[in-house]
Every structure is written in structure tokens, then in C-alpha cells.
Design a protein around this motif. Structure first.
Motif, PDB file in Angstrom:
ATOM      1  N   PRO A 274       0.823  -1.226   0.000  1.00  0.00           N
ATOM      2  CA  PRO A 274       0.000   0.000   0.000  1.00  0.00           C
ATOM      3  C   PRO A 274       0.856   1.275   0.000  1.00  0.00           C
ATOM      4  N   CYS A 275       0.255   2.361  -0.444  1.00  0.00           N
ATOM      5  CA  CYS A 275       1.031   3.567  -0.684  1.00  0.00           C
ATOM      6  C   CYS A 275       0.877   4.573   0.460  1.00  0.00           C
ATOM      7  N   TYR A 276       1.556   5.700   0.318  1.00  0.00           N
ATOM      8  CA  TYR A 276       1.527   6.745   1.344  1.00  0.00           C
ATOM      9  C   TYR A 276       0.114   7.286   1.566  1.00  0.00           C
ATOM     10  N   GLU A 277      -0.626   7.440   0.487  1.00  0.00           N
ATOM     11  CA  GLU A 277      -1.978   7.964   0.644  1.00  0.00           C
ATOM     12  C   GLU A 277      -2.924   6.932   1.261  1.00  0.00           C
ATOM     13  N   CYS A 278      -2.642   5.656   1.052  1.00  0.00           N
ATOM     14  CA  CYS A 278      -3.384   4.626   1.793  1.00  0.00           C
ATOM     15  C   CYS A 278      -3.123   4.779   3.292  1.00  0.00           C
ATOM     16  N   LEU A 279      -1.858   5.043   3.644  1.00  0.00           N
ATOM     17  CA  LEU A 279      -1.498   5.237   5.046  1.00  0.00           C
ATOM     18  C   LEU A 279      -2.225   6.430   5.644  1.00  0.00           C
ATOM     19  N   THR A 280      -2.167   7.564   4.977  1.00  0.00           N
ATOM     20  CA  THR A 280      -2.803   8.759   5.539  1.00  0.00           C
ATOM     21  C   THR A 280      -4.307   8.575   5.648  1.00  0.00           C
ATOM     22  N   THR A 282      -5.825   5.748   6.245  1.00  0.00           N
ATOM     23  CA  THR A 282      -6.030   4.864   7.389  1.00  0.00           C
ATOM     24  C   THR A 282      -5.954   5.642   8.695  1.00  0.00           C
ATOM     25  N   ILE A 283      -4.949   6.516   8.813  1.00  0.00           N
ATOM     26  CA  ILE A 283      -4.778   7.285  10.050  1.00  0.00           C
ATOM     27  C   ILE A 283      -5.892   8.306  10.205  1.00  0.00           C
ATOM     28  N   GLU A 284      -6.204   9.015   9.140  1.00  0.00           N
ATOM     29  CA  GLU A 284      -7.199  10.080   9.243  1.00  0.00           C
ATOM     30  C   GLU A 284      -8.593   9.536   9.508  1.00  0.00           C
ATOM     31  N   ALA A 285      -8.829   8.264   9.165  1.00  0.00           N
ATOM     32  CA  ALA A 285     -10.126   7.656   9.460  1.00  0.00           C
ATOM     33  C   ALA A 285     -10.360   7.522  10.955  1.00  0.00           C
ATOM     34  N   THR A 286      -9.279   7.561  11.738  1.00  0.00           N
ATOM     35  CA  THR A 286      -9.407   7.402  13.194  1.00  0.00           C
ATOM     36  C   THR A 286      -9.251   8.722  13.944  1.00  0.00           C
ATOM     37  N   THR A 287      -9.040   9.827  13.224  1.00  0.00           N
ATOM     38  CA  THR A 287      -8.812  11.116  13.885  1.00  0.00           C
ATOM     39  C   THR A 287     -10.026  12.027  13.735  1.00  0.00           C
ATOM     40  N   PRO A 289     -12.265  14.844  12.357  1.00  0.00           N
ATOM     41  CA  PRO A 289     -12.354  15.422  11.008  1.00  0.00           C
ATOM     42  C   PRO A 289     -11.608  16.752  10.922  1.00  0.00           C
ATOM     43  N   GLY A 290     -10.839  16.905   9.851  1.00  0.00           N
ATOM     44  CA  GLY A 290     -10.062  18.121   9.665  1.00  0.00           C
ATOM     45  C   GLY A 290      -8.648  18.045  10.184  1.00  0.00           C
ATOM     46  N   VAL A 291      -8.318  16.983  10.954  1.00  0.00           N
ATOM     47  CA  VAL A 291      -6.954  16.785  11.445  1.00  0.00           C
ATOM     48  C   VAL A 291      -6.229  15.905  10.444  1.00  0.00           C
ATOM     49  N   HIS A 292      -5.130  16.408   9.891  1.00  0.00           N
ATOM     50  CA  HIS A 292      -4.426  15.700   8.841  1.00  0.00           C
ATOM     51  C   HIS A 292      -3.083  15.181   9.339  1.00  0.00           C
ATOM     52  N   VAL A 293      -2.577  14.157   8.661  1.00  0.00           N
ATOM     53  CA  VAL A 293      -1.300  13.553   9.021  1.00  0.00           C
ATOM     54  C   VAL A 293      -0.166  14.509   8.695  1.00  0.00           C
ATOM     55  N   ASP A 294       0.727  14.711   9.646  1.00  0.00           N
ATOM     56  CA  ASP A 294       1.908  15.549   9.434  1.00  0.00           C
ATOM     57  C   ASP A 294       3.062  14.932  10.210  1.00  0.00           C
ATOM     58  N   LEU A 295       4.002  14.329   9.484  1.00  0.00           N
ATOM     59  CA  LEU A 295       5.112  13.636  10.136  1.00  0.00           C
ATOM     60  C   LEU A 295       6.298  14.546  10.407  1.00  0.00           C
ATOM     61  N   GLY A 296       6.197  15.830  10.078  1.00  0.00           N
ATOM     62  CA  GLY A 296       7.351  16.707  10.242  1.00  0.00           C
ATOM     63  C   GLY A 296       7.070  17.868  11.165  1.00  0.00           C
ATOM     64  N   HIS A 347      -0.001  -0.926   7.321  1.00  0.00           N
ATOM     65  CA  HIS A 347      -1.316  -0.425   6.959  1.00  0.00           C
ATOM     66  C   HIS A 347      -1.811  -1.132   5.700  1.00  0.00           C
ATOM     67  N   GLY A 348      -3.097  -1.214   5.581  1.00  0.00           N
ATOM     68  CA  GLY A 348      -3.672  -1.856   4.414  1.00  0.00           C
ATOM     69  C   GLY A 348      -3.931  -0.880   3.289  1.00  0.00           C
ATOM     70  N   ALA A 349      -4.292  -1.436   2.136  1.00  0.00           N
ATOM     71  CA  ALA A 349      -4.652  -0.597   0.992  1.00  0.00           C
ATOM     72  C   ALA A 349      -6.019   0.029   1.235  1.00  0.00           C
ATOM     73  N   SER A 350      -6.159   1.254   0.775  1.00  0.00           N
ATOM     74  CA  SER A 350      -7.435   1.955   0.900  1.00  0.00           C
ATOM     75  C   SER A 350      -8.186   1.859  -0.429  1.00  0.00           C
ATOM     76  N   PRO A 351      -9.417   1.368  -0.424  1.00  0.00           N
ATOM     77  CA  PRO A 351     -10.150   1.223  -1.685  1.00  0.00           C
ATOM     78  C   PRO A 351     -10.462   2.567  -2.350  1.00  0.00           C
ATOM     79  N   GLU A 352     -10.410   3.639  -1.581  1.00  0.00           N
ATOM     80  CA  GLU A 352     -10.705   4.963  -2.140  1.00  0.00           C
ATOM     81  C   GLU A 352      -9.442   5.794  -2.344  1.00  0.00           C
TER      82      GLU A 352
END
Length: 370
Positions: A274-280, A282-287, A289-296, A347-352
Motif C-alpha cells: 500500500p502507498c503513502y496515501e493509503c497510510l494517511t 487509514t490514520i485520518e479515518a481514526t482522527t 475530522p479536519g486533522v491531517h497527518v503531518d510527520l514533520g 497499513h492496508g490498501a485503501s479502496p478509495e
């Protein structure tokens, strides 16, 4: 394998009377063998680099008169498939000079230790690194350490890209720069420094900004892996999204290192996802709404920058060398002020996933969306 011998790092030892531990004590590498009759221990003892597999089977039949030859051969074959052996008769590879073999002798010991895929001579990983081409994008805290590690490890071709010049605030963590370099383009300094670290690798660089997927895709052409060490522009249409989509379309694996205060992490993305956007996703589905992944983030010390860079380099080396052979997309890291909080996520692949959709469109029409 003509003359098998147990790798020095994997010297076996007994556990009681009916079990053997081989592979040292390293978790994930060591293994245990059930050996109630002593056949495996006798075979391991005989595999000292002076006997062929057939000779070892003959030796077992002599030691155990009731042992059938087919069973003795099976014991030997099973052990050889474990990956704990090297061939004492294997000649050194022609791809590496005597000086390179001396330079990379510690690399050989590392790969010999962690690699459990049977190989011809043990230098396969180093040869793969020598033949590899890596793009390092960003030469700051993460990138300067990653570029140094890749050059020192013997990656054959490294292209370093950064838009900036060396500033005073860089010197707290960016290992390749000194006060004498202030005001100089980072890419120029890095090329000079790495050439002095390892003259047997080909290091090039350029001072340029990357401003779109198309820019990154053009840079990526001809490379086997990307070390993404830049974090700007950020956001949902920033450089990490560009890297993800360019690498998906090109089928190139990549790693992205980062730090956020004491949290140091690296994301590793193989060509098949799975790709980086699949990862984000997956994470954003549990946060919230409006909170985005930022690793830096801006908070960093020299150790956190160094760990970030070296985790990134290790990920790239693993992908190039194929060790481990089962490497999957993942995120790993540590919290420097809470070391018990080890980071590891599959993380798994995201169908969307919009990134994966981009890859599918690129594969159909041979292009990439800008």
C-alpha cells in the motif's frame, strides 16, 4: 552450494539434549531445531567448509549406521535451505575490486548476518548496491545524514537535490556542512563531501526546486529508489503526495524520513503498495475530522535528525538489496523522550485511495497527472 559452512554469526549451540539454536540470539533471525536423534547437530558440525553436501550425508550415515541415505540427504537439504550457511568455495564477485571488498567487509558481515536467503557468494547485496541509482531529495537534517550513509554503504550512483544554501541554523544537525560553507548551495557542498567519503561511488547534485508531480516524475527517471528528505510544501497537495504519485506511476520504491519534536519516524513504501496515501487515509479515518497527518516539524536536535536520516537510508538499502526479501510498506520509529513507545505500523490498501487511482490511470495511458 559446493562446500557449505555455517556462517560465523550463526554458529549453533545446543539447548538441552534435543534442541539446537542457530542464528545467534537476534530476534527474527535466530531459529530453533528439534533434534531428538542428534542428526542435525552432527550435520551442522560437519558443515565446516571442507565437505560437499553429499560428503556430509555420507558422514551422517557413518555416524548413525541405521540412518537411511535418503533421510541423511533430507537433513542436509533442509539445513541448507535455512539460509544460515555460506559456500566456502565461492569465488569473490568480479563486480567488486579487492579494495572495494576490503572497504565493504563490514557491510558483508552485516548482510551475511541478517540475510537468510541462500546466496552464491554473500556479496550479492553489495553488488546490488553498487549497481543501484538513488535520488536523494532534500539535504537538510534528514537528507544530509541519509546521503552520507548511502555513499558510505556503497550505493553506486546518488543524485542529490536541494534548492537551498547553507545557513547558520543548519549547522546544529546537518552533518555535511561547516561554517566555511555558509551561503553555498547545499547540493554543491554535498557532492564535494561525499566524493571525499567514497570516491568509488558516483555522486551528482543540482540546486533546484521541485514544484509539482511532473517535476518529481522527471527527476525520478532512471532511478531505482527515492529517499524523500524534504518536507515542503506540506499538506494534502504537497511534496509527499507528489512523491507518492510519481513513484506509484514509475514503480519505484521510496522512503520518507521525518521528525516531530522527539518523535522520529520513517515511512517505507514498496512499489506494489500500500502507498503513502493509503497510510494517511487509514490514520485520518481514526482522527477528528479536519486533522491531517503531518510527520514533520521544526523541533529537532542533531540526534533526532541523524536517526531520521539513517532510518531512511537503511530503508532504501533494504529495498535495493532485497533484505529482508519480504519487506512490506510500513512506518517505524522511536520517541526519544519515551523510548518504550516504539512506532511500528503496517497499513492496508485503501479502496478509495487517490494515489492508487493515479497509478492505474498512468498504467493505462502511459502518463502521469501533473
Amino acid at each position: 552450494m559446493r562446500l557449505p559452512r555455517v556462517k560465523a554469526e550463526h554458529r549453533p549451540y545446543r539447548l538441552g539434549h534435543d534442541r539446537i539454536r542457530i542464528g545467534g540470539s537476534i530476534y527474527g533471525i535466530a531459529g530453533e531445531i528439534s533434534d531428538p536423534n542428534g542428526h542435525a547437530w552432527a550435520a551442522l558440525s560437519a558443515m565446516d567448509g571442507t565437505r560437499t553436501p553429499s560428503d556430509v550425508a555420507d558422514h551422517l550415515c557413518v555416524l548413525f549406521p541405521g540412518l537411511r541415505r535418503a533421510h541423511a540427504t533430507g537433513v542436509v537439504d533442509l539445513l541448507l535451505r535455512s539460509g544460515y550457511f555460506e559456500d566456502a568455495a565461492a569465488p569473490p564477485p568480479s563486480d567488486l575490486s579487492a579494495a572495494e571488498r576490503e572497504r565493504y567487509s563490514r557491510n558483508l558481515a552485516f548482510f551475511r548476518w541478517v540475510d537468510l536467503v541462500p546466496r552464491a557468494h554473500g556479496w550479492e547485496a553489495q553488488v546490488a548496491l553498487k549497481r543501484a541509482r538513488v535520488l536523494v531529495l532534500g539535504l537538510g537534517g534528514t537528507g544530509s545524514h541519509a546521503a552520507w550513509a548511502l555513499a558510505a554503504a556503497g550505493v553506486g550512483t546518488i543524485h542529490c537535490v536541494d534548492r537551498d544554501v547553507v545557513e547558520l541554523s543548519n549547522l546544529t544537525r546537518q552533518a555535511l556542512f561547516t561554517e566555511a560553507d555558509l551561503g553555498k548551495p547545499k547540493a554543491d557542498v554535498v557532492v564535494d563531501r561525499l566524493g571525499r567519503v567514497n570516491s568509488s561511488v558516483h555522486v551528482t547534485g543540482e540546486t533546484r526546486a521541485v514544484e509539482s508531480v511532473a517535476d518529481l516524475s522527471a527527476l525520478l527517471t532512471g532511478f531505482d529508489a527515492l529517499a524523500l528528505c524534504a518536507d515542503e510544501p506540506r499538506g494534502r497537495d504537497g511534496i509527499r503526495i507528489w512523491a507518492n504519485r510519481a513513484c506509484l506511476t514509475a514503480g519505484v520504491p521510496w522512503a520518507v524520513g521525518g521528525y516531530r519534536g522527539p518523535l522520529v519516524s520513517v515511512g517505507v513504501f514498496t512499489a506494489d503498495g500500500p502507498c503513502y496515501e493509503c497510510l494517511t487515509a487509514t490514520i485520518e479515518a481514526t482522527t477528528t475530522p479536519g486533522v491531517h497527518v503531518d510527520l514533520g516539524g521544526p523541533g529537532v536536535l542533531a540526534p533526532s535528525a541523524g536517526i531520521s536520516g539513517h532510518l531512511t537510508a537503511q530503508a532504501v538499502i533494504s529495498m535495493l538489496a532485497g533484505i529482508p526479501a519480504t519487506l512490506r510498506s510500513h512506518v517505524t520509529g522511536i520517541n526519544l523522550v519515551a523510548p518504550e513507545q516504539h512506532v511500528y505500523m503496517l497499513h492496508g490498501a485503501s479502496p478509495e485511495c487517490a494515489g492508487c487511482a493515479t497509478r492505474q490511470r498512468g498504467n493505462r495511458d502511459g502518463g502521469i497527472d501533473a
